[in-house]
Motif scaffolding. Structure first.
Motif, PDB file in Angstrom:
ATOM      1  N   ILE A 315       0.836  -1.206   0.000  1.00  0.00           N
ATOM      2  CA  ILE A 315       0.000   0.000   0.000  1.00  0.00           C
ATOM      3  C   ILE A 315       0.871   1.257   0.000  1.00  0.00           C
ATOM      4  CG2 ILE A 315      -1.597   1.331   1.440  1.00  0.00           C
ATOM      5  CD1 ILE A 315      -2.779  -1.395   2.349  1.00  0.00           C
ATOM      6  N   LYS A 316       1.923   1.243   0.829  1.00  0.00           N
ATOM      7  CA  LYS A 316       2.808   2.409   0.902  1.00  0.00           C
ATOM      8  C   LYS A 316       3.436   2.687  -0.453  1.00  0.00           C
ATOM      9  CE  LYS A 316       5.518   2.874   4.657  1.00  0.00           C
ATOM     10  NZ  LYS A 316       6.272   2.507   5.886  1.00  0.00           N
ATOM     11  N   ALA A 317       3.856   1.601  -1.122  1.00  0.00           N
ATOM     12  CA  ALA A 317       4.501   1.776  -2.429  1.00  0.00           C
ATOM     13  C   ALA A 317       3.499   2.338  -3.444  1.00  0.00           C
ATOM     14  CB  ALA A 317       5.062   0.434  -2.904  1.00  0.00           C
ATOM     15  N   ALA A 318       2.258   1.845  -3.403  1.00  0.00           N
ATOM     16  CA  ALA A 318       1.249   2.299  -4.368  1.00  0.00           C
ATOM     17  C   ALA A 318       0.927   3.782  -4.151  1.00  0.00           C
ATOM     18  CB  ALA A 318      -0.009   1.444  -4.240  1.00  0.00           C
ATOM     19  N   VAL A 319       0.772   4.176  -2.881  1.00  0.00           N
ATOM     20  CA  VAL A 319       0.436   5.581  -2.581  1.00  0.00           C
ATOM     21  C   VAL A 319       1.615   6.483  -2.971  1.00  0.00           C
ATOM     22  CG1 VAL A 319       0.008   7.216  -0.684  1.00  0.00           C
ATOM     23  CG2 VAL A 319      -1.277   5.054  -0.798  1.00  0.00           C
ATOM     24  N   HIS A 320       2.813   5.992  -2.720  1.00  0.00           N
ATOM     25  CA  HIS A 320       3.990   6.799  -3.075  1.00  0.00           C
ATOM     26  C   HIS A 320       4.091   6.972  -4.583  1.00  0.00           C
ATOM     27  CE1 HIS A 320       8.271   7.798  -3.669  1.00  0.00           C
ATOM     28  NE2 HIS A 320       7.976   8.594  -2.668  1.00  0.00           N
ATOM     29  N   GLU A 321       3.858   5.886  -5.289  1.00  0.00           N
ATOM     30  CA  GLU A 321       3.984   5.961  -6.752  1.00  0.00           C
ATOM     31  C   GLU A 321       2.945   6.912  -7.354  1.00  0.00           C
ATOM     32  OE1 GLU A 321       4.598   2.294  -8.689  1.00  0.00           O
ATOM     33  OE2 GLU A 321       3.719   2.998 -10.578  1.00  0.00           O
ATOM     34  N   ARG A 322       1.715   6.823  -6.860  1.00  0.00           N
ATOM     35  CA  ARG A 322       0.670   7.641  -7.473  1.00  0.00           C
ATOM     36  C   ARG A 322       0.676   9.086  -6.993  1.00  0.00           C
ATOM     37  NH1 ARG A 322      -5.488   6.299  -8.265  1.00  0.00           N
ATOM     38  NH2 ARG A 322      -6.160   8.352  -9.021  1.00  0.00           N
ATOM     39  N   PHE A 323       0.902   9.314  -5.688  1.00  0.00           N
ATOM     40  CA  PHE A 323       0.763  10.664  -5.144  1.00  0.00           C
ATOM     41  C   PHE A 323       2.090  11.273  -4.671  1.00  0.00           C
ATOM     42  CE2 PHE A 323      -3.373   8.598  -4.409  1.00  0.00           C
ATOM     43  CZ  PHE A 323      -4.219   9.524  -5.013  1.00  0.00           C
ATOM     44  N   GLY A 324       3.148  10.480  -4.661  1.00  0.00           N
ATOM     45  CA  GLY A 324       4.425  10.987  -4.150  1.00  0.00           C
ATOM     46  C   GLY A 324       4.373  11.276  -2.654  1.00  0.00           C
ATOM     47  N   VAL A 325       3.450  10.631  -1.941  1.00  0.00           N
ATOM     48  CA  VAL A 325       3.278  10.875  -0.501  1.00  0.00           C
ATOM     49  C   VAL A 325       3.710   9.630   0.260  1.00  0.00           C
ATOM     50  CG1 VAL A 325       1.585  11.285   1.330  1.00  0.00           C
ATOM     51  CG2 VAL A 325       1.379  12.509  -0.856  1.00  0.00           C
ATOM     52  N   GLU A 326       4.468   9.869   1.333  1.00  0.00           N
ATOM     53  CA  GLU A 326       4.997   8.773   2.148  1.00  0.00           C
ATOM     54  C   GLU A 326       4.043   8.512   3.317  1.00  0.00           C
ATOM     55  OE1 GLU A 326       7.704   6.251   1.748  1.00  0.00           O
ATOM     56  OE2 GLU A 326       8.484   8.129   0.908  1.00  0.00           O
ATOM     57  N   LEU A 327       3.513   7.313   3.409  1.00  0.00           N
ATOM     58  CA  LEU A 327       2.682   6.981   4.579  1.00  0.00           C
ATOM     59  C   LEU A 327       3.561   6.428   5.680  1.00  0.00           C
ATOM     60  CD1 LEU A 327      -0.490   5.188   3.113  1.00  0.00           C
ATOM     61  CD2 LEU A 327      -0.214   7.595   3.761  1.00  0.00           C
TER      62      LEU A 327
END
Ligand code: EPU
Length: 334
Positions: A315-327
């Protein structure tokens, strides 16, 4: 104090993941038990940890020694016409304290109904919900310093409370066992509504009471968060806080993205980001993302700690890839 041996992780946390074991589990029922544990047990162990209700923890590896603080006394320490100061034992269920306060007309924690876990766990992540957080009412935290084996009382300002953060996740991590907290509440039954979603549900009322807030939060949480028979630890990630210019760039591309101004920065909604990446309701074996709230990872039965961790990484990788945001995880990973 009593001791159990070889307790499976499914019995230790609300995630109920399998595959890890606590070789010894100490039940600490008094402050003296905690002192004894700190002086004579913890220093002898390679590794030890304290569990609250285990409601904000993911156990991935076995531990030699775990302790559960089960001090459950609660007292009024001071009372005036307008305020009350309570001392709450670390082993009490947080929700039972909220019920006690609401039933007596003491305001300040009614919106934090149904947060799972114990009083002792509450200051660690500075629990919060629907516009209230523990740091608004917490006056002190009592505990035992593991290095000296002495009881210590920390004033609220020394707890360095932040958003889902405190000194107990930093300098005092692993060296302080919380035994009680002091909270100051106001005697009033009218309520202040500090969260849009609550306000929307309460618009039809002329006056809103703390009982109304309590009941509305209970209904809201029951609708969104998993029932007790599904393992989870509530929100798995923190809501990310980004700089103003970054939020503005994202808002241009995603005008519907929820965002909340926060002294010079912007808090985004991790649940929304995860849902946009298509993860809401997905399942990898028995590890999954809850279908009513994308911020909540769940164990449908036999997931192990590492199964949840693998899903979280995806999930972290997907959010980072799409939004450039680190969870960042909100849950403590052991
Ligand atoms: N949202 C989505 N999809 C989802 C979930 C949420 O789009 O699947 C959107 C909602 O529509 C809303 C926004 O995200 O616009 C915020 O959602 P919500 O009000 O449910 O709150 P949250 O920010 O996701 C936080 C806390 C919760 C707390 C609620 C209510 C954190 C990490 N979590 O969640 O706390 O109950 O606010 O105040 O701050 C916990 O810490 O374990 C916890 C459950």
């Amino acid at each position: 104090m009593t001791i159990e041996h070889n307790v499976d992780s499914s019995q230790l946390t609300t995630f109920r993941t399998r595959g890890a074991v606590a070789e010894q589990l100490y039940h600490l029922e008094t402050v003296d038990d905690v002192v004894e544990f700190a002086r004579y047990v913890a220093p002898q162990r390679r590794q030890w940890l304290v569990l609250g209700g285990g409601s904000n923890m993911l156990l991935v590896h076995s531990v030699e020694c775990a302790a559960r603080v089960e001090i459950t006394d609660r007292r009024i320490i001071e009372e005036t016409a307008s305020r009350v100061i309570l001392r709450l034992g670390a082993g009490l269920h947080w929700h039972s304290c909220v019920e006690w306060a609401v039933a007596n007309g003491w305001a300040g924690i009614e919106a934090m109904a149904l947060i799972p876990g114990t009083v002792g766990a509450a200051p660690i992540q500075n629990i919060g919900a629907y516009g209230q957080q523990l740091s608004d009412v917490c006056r002190w935290v009592e505990g035992v310093d593991v290095y000296s084996g002495r009881t210590v009382t920390l004033a609220a300002q020394d707890c360095h409370f932040g958003y889902r953060d405190s000194v107990f996740k930093r300098e005092r991590k692993g060296n302080f066992i919380i035994t009680a907290i002091g909270v100051e509440l106001e005697k009033r039954t009218d309520a202040r509504v500090a969260y849009d979603e609550l306000a929307r549900r309460l618009t039809t009322r002329d006056t809103v009471t703390i009982s109304d807030i309590f009941e509305t939060v209970v209904t809201l949480r029951r609708g969104k968060l998993p029932p007790d028979d599904i393992g989870s630890a509530g929100s798995f990630f923190k809501n990310p806080v980004v700089e103003l210019h970054r939020a503005a760039q994202l808002a241009e591309r995603y005008p519907d993205m929820p965002r909340y101004q926060q002294n010079g920065a912007v808090k985004l909604s991790a649940g929304w980001l995860i849902e946009q990446c298509g993860y809401k309701g997905i399942r990898r074996g028995d590890a999954g993302v809850y279908d009513r709230h994308a911020l909540v990872l769940v164990n449908y039965g036999t997931a192990r700690g590492e199964d949840i961790l693998r899903l979280a990484a995806e999930i972290k990788a997907a959010v980072h890839e799409r939004f450039g945001v680190e969870l960042e995880e909100e849950v403590i990973i052991v």
